[in-house]
Design a protein around this motif. Sequence first.
Motif, short mmCIF file in Angstrom:
data_model
loop_
_atom_site.label_atom_id
_atom_site.label_comp_id
_atom_site.label_asym_id
_atom_site.label_seq_id
_atom_site.Cartn_x
_atom_site.Cartn_y
_atom_site.Cartn_z
N VAL A 173 -28.50 -38.61 -22.26
CA VAL A 173 -27.95 -39.63 -21.36
C VAL A 173 -26.94 -40.45 -21.87
O VAL A 173 -27.19 -41.15 -22.88
N ILE A 174 -25.77 -40.60 -21.33
CA ILE A 174 -24.69 -41.40 -21.80
C ILE A 174 -24.37 -42.41 -20.45
O ILE A 174 -24.09 -41.78 -19.39
N ALA A 175 -24.62 -43.61 -20.74
CA ALA A 175 -24.00 -44.82 -19.74
C ALA A 175 -22.62 -45.17 -19.64
O ALA A 175 -22.09 -45.37 -20.90
N SER A 176 -22.14 -45.60 -18.70
CA SER A 176 -20.42 -45.76 -18.78
C SER A 176 -20.49 -46.64 -17.54
O SER A 176 -20.94 -46.80 -16.39
N ALA A 177 -19.41 -47.77 -17.78
CA ALA A 177 -18.98 -48.73 -16.81
C ALA A 177 -17.93 -47.99 -15.92
O ALA A 177 -17.50 -48.45 -14.70
N ARG A 178 -17.36 -46.80 -16.40
CA ARG A 178 -16.43 -46.12 -15.38
C ARG A 178 -17.21 -45.32 -14.31
O ARG A 178 -18.14 -44.96 -14.36
N ALA A 179 -16.57 -45.10 -13.37
CA ALA A 179 -16.80 -44.17 -12.13
C ALA A 179 -17.09 -42.87 -12.72
O ALA A 179 -16.35 -42.33 -13.26
N HIS A 180 -18.21 -42.20 -12.08
CA HIS A 180 -18.43 -40.98 -12.58
C HIS A 180 -17.28 -39.80 -11.96
O HIS A 180 -17.25 -38.90 -12.75
N GLN A 191 -22.25 -37.29 -7.07
CA GLN A 191 -22.60 -36.31 -8.43
C GLN A 191 -21.72 -35.35 -8.55
O GLN A 191 -21.47 -34.50 -7.43
N THR A 192 -21.10 -34.87 -9.62
CA THR A 192 -20.51 -33.93 -9.98
C THR A 192 -20.73 -33.08 -11.20
O THR A 192 -21.37 -33.83 -12.07
N THR A 193 -21.07 -31.87 -11.26
CA THR A 193 -21.77 -31.24 -12.42
C THR A 193 -20.88 -30.15 -13.11
O THR A 193 -20.29 -29.45 -12.22
N PHE A 230 -22.42 -35.73 -14.20
CA PHE A 230 -21.74 -36.99 -13.83
C PHE A 230 -22.12 -37.65 -12.40
O PHE A 230 -21.99 -37.14 -11.43
N ALA A 231 -23.12 -38.63 -12.62
CA ALA A 231 -23.63 -39.39 -11.43
C ALA A 231 -23.49 -40.71 -11.26
O ALA A 231 -23.24 -41.48 -12.48
N ALA A 232 -23.14 -41.21 -10.32
CA ALA A 232 -22.99 -42.56 -9.96
C ALA A 232 -24.18 -43.27 -10.36
O ALA A 232 -25.36 -42.99 -9.89
N ALA A 233 -24.05 -44.63 -10.91
CA ALA A 233 -25.31 -45.31 -10.96
C ALA A 233 -24.62 -46.92 -10.95
O ALA A 233 -23.64 -47.19 -11.00
N ILE A 260 -24.36 -40.12 -17.43
CA ILE A 260 -23.89 -38.93 -17.63
C ILE A 260 -25.16 -38.23 -18.40
O ILE A 260 -25.55 -38.48 -19.35
N THR A 261 -25.62 -36.97 -17.74
CA THR A 261 -26.66 -36.36 -18.27
C THR A 261 -26.23 -35.08 -18.91
O THR A 261 -25.57 -34.29 -18.11
#
Length: 128
Positions: free
Chosen positions: A39-46, A72-74, A89-92, A98-99
């Motif tokens: 899992v990768i976390a990002s401050a950017r929009a998915h 979510q986009t896959t 790619f999921a909003a958080a 990002i999983t």
Amino acid sequence: MKRLLLLAAIFIISLAGCATRPSGIRDPQAFRAQAEREVIASARAHTDIAACFRDTAALLPMTDLIEVSPAQTTYRLRGFGYTFEEIDFAAAPGGSAITVLLAPGVNARWRRDFANDRLAPLRACAAS
């Protein structure tokens, strides 16, 4: 067109080389349960990360980028009835999560190509 045919031939040869042992997983739910996960976390929009990934990663034939929902986009690499790679790619809160899912049976060369051609661009997109 020639480039697409060459990529398709390389992909088919790669799959044939992986055929000595199970590489992908046929059942999509089993794939999600058994896949290696990061899992990768990002401050950017998915949506921004997914678009950047689509534009910069070396995607193989039989790749799909699917909008599962507005949140979510896959990305999915599924060929010949087997799933090999998926990235959600999921909003958080505060950005996105990002999983990354990779079939556990892929060989060392596939892992190297995945790391160089898809995971490195993904990380760059998530960081920028």
